[in-house]
Design an enzyme around this catalytic site. Sequence first.
Site, PDB file in Angstrom:
ATOM      1  N   SER A   1      25.268  26.898 -14.229  1.00  0.00           N
ATOM      2  CA  SER A   1      25.044  28.346 -14.077  1.00  0.00           C
ATOM      3  C   SER A   1      23.891  28.872 -14.915  1.00  0.00           C
ATOM      4  O   SER A   1      23.521  30.035 -14.785  1.00  0.00           O
ATOM      5  CB  SER A   1      26.330  29.101 -14.396  1.00  0.00           C
TER       6      SER A   1
ATOM      7  N   LYS B   1      31.875  36.683 -18.020  1.00  0.00           N
ATOM      8  CA  LYS B   1      30.456  36.769 -18.347  1.00  0.00           C
ATOM      9  C   LYS B   1      30.000  38.232 -18.454  1.00  0.00           C
ATOM     10  O   LYS B   1      29.230  38.588 -19.350  1.00  0.00           O
ATOM     11  CB  LYS B   1      29.637  36.021 -17.294  1.00  0.00           C
TER      12      LYS B   1
END
Lengths: 200, 200, 200, 200, 200, 200
Positions: free
Chosen positions: A98, A141
């Site tokens: 990611s 996140k």
Amino acid sequence: LSEGERRTGVPGVATGLAVTGAGGDVLYVEASLADPETGDTGVTLTGQLGDVMKESARIALSYLRSRGAELELPVGDLKDRGVHIHVPAGAVPKDGPSAGITMTTALASLLSGRQVRPDVAMTGEVSLTGRVLPIGGVKQKLLAAHRAGITTVLIPKRNEPDLDDVPADVLEQLTVFTVGDVREVLDLALEPAATAAAAA
Amino acid sequence: LSEGERRTGVPGVATGLAVTGAGGDVLYVEASLADPETGDTGVTLTGQLGDVMKESARIALSYLRSRGAELELPVGDLKDRGVHIHVPAGAVPKDGPSAGITMTTALASLLSGRQVRPDVAMTGEVSLTGRVLPIGGVKQKLLAAHRAGITTVLIPKRNEPDLDDVPADVLEQLTVFTVGDVREVLDLALEPAATAAAAA
Amino acid sequence: LSEGERRTGVPGVATGLAVTGAGGDVLYVEASLADPETGDTGVTLTGQLGDVMKESARIALSYLRSRGAELELPVGDLKDRGVHIHVPAGAVPKDGPSAGITMTTALASLLSGRQVRPDVAMTGEVSLTGRVLPIGGVKQKLLAAHRAGITTVLIPKRNEPDLDDVPADVLEQLTVFTVGDVREVLDLALEPAATAAAAA
Amino acid sequence: LSEGERRTGVPGVATGLAVTGAGGDVLYVEASLADPETGDTGVTLTGQLGDVMKESARIALSYLRSRGAELELPVGDLKDRGVHIHVPAGAVPKDGPSAGITMTTALASLLSGRQVRPDVAMTGEVSLTGRVLPIGGVKQKLLAAHRAGITTVLIPKRNEPDLDDVPADVLEQLTVFTVGDVREVLDLALEPAATAAAAA
Amino acid sequence: LSEGERRTGVPGVATGLAVTGAGGDVLYVEASLADPETGDTGVTLTGQLGDVMKESARIALSYLRSRGAELELPVGDLKDRGVHIHVPAGAVPKDGPSAGITMTTALASLLSGRQVRPDVAMTGEVSLTGRVLPIGGVKQKLLAAHRAGITTVLIPKRNEPDLDDVPADVLEQLTVFTVGDVREVLDLALEPAATAAAAA
Amino acid sequence: LSEGERRTGVPGVATGLAVTGAGGDVLYVEASLADPETGDTGVTLTGQLGDVMKESARIALSYLRSRGAELELPVGDLKDRGVHIHVPAGAVPKDGPSAGITMTTALASLLSGRQVRPDVAMTGEVSLTGRVLPIGGVKQKLLAAHRAGITTVLIPKRNEPDLDDVPADVLEQLTVFTVGDVREVLDLALEPAATAAAAA
Ligand SMILES: [Ca+2]
Ligand SMILES: [Ca+2]
Ligand SMILES: [Ca+2]
Ligand SMILES: [Ca+2]
Ligand SMILES: [Ca+2]
Ligand SMILES: [Ca+2]
Ligand SMILES: [Ca+2]
Ligand SMILES: [Ca+2]
Ligand SMILES: [Ca+2]
Ligand SMILES: [Ca+2]
Ligand SMILES: [Ca+2]
Ligand SMILES: [Ca+2]
């Protein structure tokens, strides 16, 4: 200056978002190019990166090597100057795909001399053709980005449904862009060239 | 645009078929060539590829290095430009020889600048002389192709008997070609040169 | 065309014999040389070869590098062209020294442009000086050759006693040569130069 | 011709002695130099050699690289020609330092074009300065040499006491030389230059 | 000649001291430089050396590469000639940093062409700047030196207190120097240049 | 001279602080540059360094390769001269990122020819952009520095709160600087150029 402003105060540093054992966290991807006088060439990857994350760095580099000229980046710099990508903290193992767009952004910032906006953080896998592929942990996140004072977050288009899981009060304090191609990421994250210092 | 059209919208990307824990799935093989200005050479393979799949990439490359000129491909490009083959998703381990013809097709697309038809998916081991060798999982792979909106599938000639296991309603919605040599694959899968964009 | 004729229809492919879990089997050793324009050099070995079999390939190459000129082979081709030796099927692990003469033959076929006779199969370890050393599994290997329609088999001279174990009806349908030096192998296995296609 | 004569009938092959699970055995160390036209350089070691035996080969090579000119060997050949040392049988693991002088002899034979005497076998560790160091298994090794029809055996000077353990009837049929420096080995084992064929 | 005189009778060999399972022992560090005609470059380390001992060899080499010119050694020889350091016996695993000054001395002997005094043995870790650092096993090492007929022993200055543990009758038959810098080691251990043969 | 003065008496050596099983300890990071005449290039890292500590050395080098010219360091020296970083004692495994600023300082000392002040010790992770990141073990490290006679200690700015845990009597005998950028470290730790000896 905030911690984020200190860390991203030179071209070559982009702010990413990771899922850790203790929720989410902000991380900084740092890139450098060796002075051609030093004779250094090749690629160095540090920060206790796992196999998948090292491959992400290779993909980011190949993307710029094959399509960087279309983006008006001085890709010839990659020929005579060693590239180093580091992700502090040095002792903390990191893995996963990611950080792909964060690595691409740090390298594009370094090559262009355009700093990355200190208020922007991002997460997304990048393909070899520049497509932004979905990742996990959107909720953690975004919470981490919010805690760190980030105001703009870039996530993959295919992760748009995951925004439903983010608390409304956090979401309203963040500007979230969903992106499908890494060119959109660079347009949103890099400062205008006018304010750019020389790449180092 | 469909997902497949977005993914295969540039030369260098071919659609393959894999057997996964959850039945079959479509996968995209992406190839890139570095800008000669970047000084990059050599071969990079990413996507958490297992040993057998990495060997497939080596075989695809050697096939083109030894026979590419007969196919009127500009094989001299392989000399001064680094080759990268990537198979997303970056974190998913992949293995097996059945992506051999897909890798060969992605590379031939990249060298020729001819896009791969977005409606075509393929599976088959390739030998060093270009023979297409049989693979497993024909039924799951064709079901996956059908689910993904693929209309044309290429399978090895020696897998023709496996078509008996595919449900008739799926089979009648697919055009299936059985192939014995990778030249047949390229003839069926690559768009005409006229519609080709520049290789990148 | 039979499977064997299709597989060995170009220079660079030789038919070997192996012992597998299910008796014996025919295998094809494929060799290619990269087009010098591709800049490829070095040696690539694929087919999930074990350590001993990889060493066999190295021995076959060194034999030709040191003695190929005596055999009137254009060994200078080995300088500027990458060599690849592959043994399908790609996913099946293979090991042992008994493909040594088959590898030497495939390489000599490739360099000379003389095809290997499609009716010939062979088994034998090769030493660095070209001696053919004894191997195991003669009975299973001859049965496999017979099943595959092979009519001529080459075995090491020191394996002659093992022919006693081969059923008489199989043996009378095979022409078996026992060989002590790899030069005898090449004399028996390669087609005359006149019918040879160009090496690729 | 005996097996030993066939195996050592060209320069570059020396007869060693090993201890195996089933007593002692004769082994052949084969060395080759690539034709400079092939562009091959570097060192290849095969025969399933263990770490210690690979180091012996490195020591033998360095001894000749540093002191070969004093021995009037054409050491410049080592620059442009790949060296390969192989010890058949290819599938049998081998280890230990006692083939050191055999490897040195095979290489010196190859460089000088002088064949190794087919009636001579040897065992001994070699140091980087050419000293011959003691080894184990003298009794089994001499019995094996005798069984193989060898008439002359070279052993390290410091192994002289071990001759007491060798049966008298075997010992009287063998000529045993004890050696302290590898130069003595070469003097005893290499045929005169006059009868030498060209190195290959 | 004694064993020690035979072993150290050429430049490039220095006598060290080690602790083994059976008390202490003398060991010989051998160094060679390839004839420039052989084209060999790089560094080879043999003798079943463990990681720490291999690092000692790297430190000894870097010390001479950075400070050798101050010591009037012809360090340009290191450019075009492969360096090999070997520590017999070949099959005995060895490790630890205490051969550092012995390795430095063997290399300095080789470069200068000055033999190492056959009556001198030494033990001590060397730092990258040439400091001699303390080691273990002083008592066993001095007993081993005495048994081997050595008359002069060099130990690190910081190991001086360990001399109290050495039996008085042994100590009075040895001349022991304590050293703090590797330059002192070279002054004490190398023969005068006048008696030097050519380096090999 | 004290031990510390002897160890840091040449450019290229900096004093670090580590946490060990037995509390804290002082360690010396030594750096050397090969004489260009030796032909040595590349990077050598010794001292039984773990993965994280090896990465610290790579980061220190890349920092100087990309930003050294801004610091008026002769970075062209890194092109033609092999770099070696060693951390005695050779047999003691070491790991962690906290030697990052010490490694950077040792290298900057070597390049500039300015010695590191013998009364200064330091601890801190360094990022690729020169930021000084926090580390652990401040209390044990300062106690060790004090025991070793160090009078000035540099720690990361973000470790300032940890000074509360250091006994007051120790703290008042130390001058502690907290640093945020490695440029501050170099300003505080390097002797003025005037007193510098030539780099080696
Ligand atoms: Ca991740
Ligand atoms: Ca900027
Ligand atoms: Ca598969
Ligand atoms: Ca097209
Ligand atoms: Ca076999
Ligand atoms: Ca075979
Ligand atoms: Ca032996
Ligand atoms: Ca042995
Ligand atoms: Ca030791
Ligand atoms: Ca020692
Ligand atoms: Ca001398
Ligand atoms: Ca630490």
